[in-house]
Design an enzyme around this catalytic site. Structure first.
Site, PDB file in Angstrom:
ATOM      1  N   ALA A   1      69.713 122.386  -9.688  1.00 38.22           N
ATOM      2  CA  ALA A   1      70.210 123.375  -8.730  1.00 38.22           C
ATOM      3  C   ALA A   1      71.230 124.286  -9.434  1.00 38.22           C
ATOM      4  O   ALA A   1      71.667 124.000 -10.545  1.00 38.22           O
ATOM      5  CB  ALA A   1      70.872 122.651  -7.565  1.00 38.22           C
TER       6      ALA A   1
ATOM      7  N   GLN B   1      74.335 124.723  -8.972  1.00 38.84           N
ATOM      8  CA  GLN B   1      75.577 124.014  -9.302  1.00 38.84           C
ATOM      9  C   GLN B   1      75.300 122.621  -9.868  1.00 38.84           C
ATOM     10  O   GLN B   1      76.055 121.684  -9.641  1.00 38.84           O
ATOM     11  CB  GLN B   1      76.484 123.929  -8.067  1.00 38.84           C
ATOM     12  CG  GLN B   1      77.197 125.222  -7.737  1.00 38.84           C
ATOM     13  CD  GLN B   1      78.119 125.701  -8.871  1.00 38.84           C
ATOM     14  OE1 GLN B   1      78.619 124.911  -9.665  1.00 38.84           O
ATOM     15  NE2 GLN B   1      78.333 126.991  -8.943  1.00 38.84           N
ATOM     16  N   SER B   2      74.224 122.511 -10.624  1.00 35.07           N
ATOM     17  CA  SER B   2      73.857 121.199 -11.161  1.00 35.07           C
ATOM     18  C   SER B   2      74.885 120.686 -12.176  1.00 35.07           C
ATOM     19  O   SER B   2      75.190 121.365 -13.164  1.00 35.07           O
ATOM     20  CB  SER B   2      72.490 121.314 -11.839  1.00 35.07           C
ATOM     21  OG  SER B   2      72.237 120.189 -12.649  1.00 35.07           O
ATOM     22  N   ASN B   3      75.376 119.486 -11.931  1.00 33.98           N
ATOM     23  CA  ASN B   3      76.252 118.828 -12.910  1.00 33.98           C
ATOM     24  C   ASN B   3      75.445 118.373 -14.110  1.00 33.98           C
ATOM     25  O   ASN B   3      75.920 118.390 -15.240  1.00 33.98           O
ATOM     26  CB  ASN B   3      76.910 117.596 -12.289  1.00 33.98           C
ATOM     27  CG  ASN B   3      77.684 117.958 -11.046  1.00 33.98           C
ATOM     28  OD1 ASN B   3      78.572 118.807 -11.088  1.00 33.98           O
ATOM     29  ND2 ASN B   3      77.341 117.331  -9.925  1.00 33.98           N
TER      30      ASN B   3
ATOM     31  N   CYS C   1      72.856 119.844 -15.396  1.00 32.66           N
ATOM     32  CA  CYS C   1      72.622 120.980 -16.298  1.00 32.66           C
ATOM     33  C   CYS C   1      73.882 121.294 -17.100  1.00 32.66           C
ATOM     34  O   CYS C   1      73.815 121.550 -18.300  1.00 32.66           O
ATOM     35  CB  CYS C   1      72.142 122.197 -15.509  1.00 32.66           C
ATOM     36  SG  CYS C   1      70.459 121.991 -14.885  1.00 32.66           S
TER      37      CYS C   1
END
Ligand SMILES: *Cc1c(COP(=O)(O)O)cnc(C)c1O
Length: 323
Positions: free
Chosen positions: A69, A71-73, A75
């Protein structure tokens, strides 16, 4: 020996939460600080990436590709790990490029990741395939880091996290944590069996239905066991997942998450994230109110990280107005 590169700050501390414990009437309440795993604000993906990076490097990969997403942590941590090992990183993110990248997305860019946007979840896998094939043709020997880092290689991170926790000698009755792509839970489940954890694990589902998640966790735990040299079976019925707190959908905050974020901040000076740990804490608090735990239970809230997301305007605004 299972290939692993060591860059996480381990062991992460286990700390008592006396002020929160008093309010909730759970005197033996602790937090396992996997928000402090060390890589780029930490979080649970760091443990998985120690094994995934070792695999990528052993294959001579020059670029990491993954997805998540906005706001992916996962990533953010993958982009940081790529930078640290001198690899390129391409992230396939679902959504539209915002005018002002914030929080995790801002950090992805800071780490030099290339970002490919897809409009809808449905087209993500085909874009992922295309991106992978293009990188391959370009001679970049791409390595696909699975969604959430959750395949048998990544889940190993949490098998050994359980070993680490047991060495910290706190006899837990319950460990409660956020569960989404299932790698954390699968690793902990397998680690419990291998290293003899006697308490119970409760995953609070962030987005998936209980049956789907327990099946996924049981399957992943079994596949991960093969990495340890012998196959073990897990029945979905033996996996505890509570999916009562995710009906608003991934990343859509309710007052329960917002209250949990405030409560942890104001009693323990701890930061929860809006999407995962805020939801897990909201579920945990509700279960306490329902009398789910016994007063003398030793309960561990296993903090999985994610705090940068709190600074994304869409979350910060909601958390801010509440008081
Ligand atoms: C990814 C993530 C989780 C969920 O872990 P899974 O292994 O995908 O189940 C929980 N908390 C945070 C902060 C995360 O980033």
């Amino acid at each position: 020996m299972i290939p692993r590169v060591n860059f996480a700050h381990l062991p992460t501390p286990v700390e008592p939460m006396p002020r929160l414990g008093e309010i909730l009437n759970i005197p033996n309440l602790y937090v396992k600080r996997d928000d402090q795993t060390g890589l780029a604000f930490g979080g649970n993906k760091t443990r998985k990436l120690e094994f995934l990076l070792a695999d990528a490097l052993s294959q001579g990969s020059k670029t990491l590709i993954t997805t998540g997403a906005i706001q992916s942590n996962h990533c953010r941590q993958t982009a940081a790990a790529a930078a640290k090992f001198g690899l390129e990183c391409t992230l396939i993110l679902v959504g539209e490029s915002p005018e002002q990248p914030s929080a995790n997305l801002f950090l992805d860019k800071l780490f030099g990741a290339n970002i490919v946007w897809v409009n809808e979840v449905g087209s993500r896998d085909s874009v992922l395939d295309d991106t992978f094939n293009q990188a391959k043709t370009a001679g970049k020997q791409p390595y696909l880091v699975p969604y959430g880092g959750s395949n048998p290689t990544g889940a190993l991170g949490y098998v050994f996290a359980m070993q680490e926790f047991l060495e910290q000698k706190i006899e837990a009755d319950w460990i409660v944590f956020a569960s989404s792509s299932g790698g954390t839970q699968a690793g902990l489940v397998l680690g419990s069996r291998v290293f003899g954890f006697k308490g119970r694990l409760l995953g609070i589902s962030v987005d998936g239905k209980r049956n789907e998640l327990t099946n996924q966790v049981a399957d992943l735990a079994a596949r991960t066991s093969q990495k340890l040299g012998h196959h073990m079976d897990f029945s979905p019925e033996s996996i505890y997942v509570n999916d009562s707190y995710c009906s608003t959908g991934y990343g859509n905050l309710t007052n329960y998450e917002i209250e949990a974020i405030h409560l942890f901040a104001r009693t323990e000076g701890l930061l929860l994230d809006p999407v995962y740990t805020g939801r897990a804490a909201a579920g945990f608090i509700d279960l306490v109110h329902q009398g789910f735990f016994k007063k003398n239970d030793t309960v561990i809230f296993w903090h999985t990280g994610g705090q940068p997301a709190i600074f994304a305007p869409r979350y910060r605004e909601l958390i801010d107005i509440y008081d």
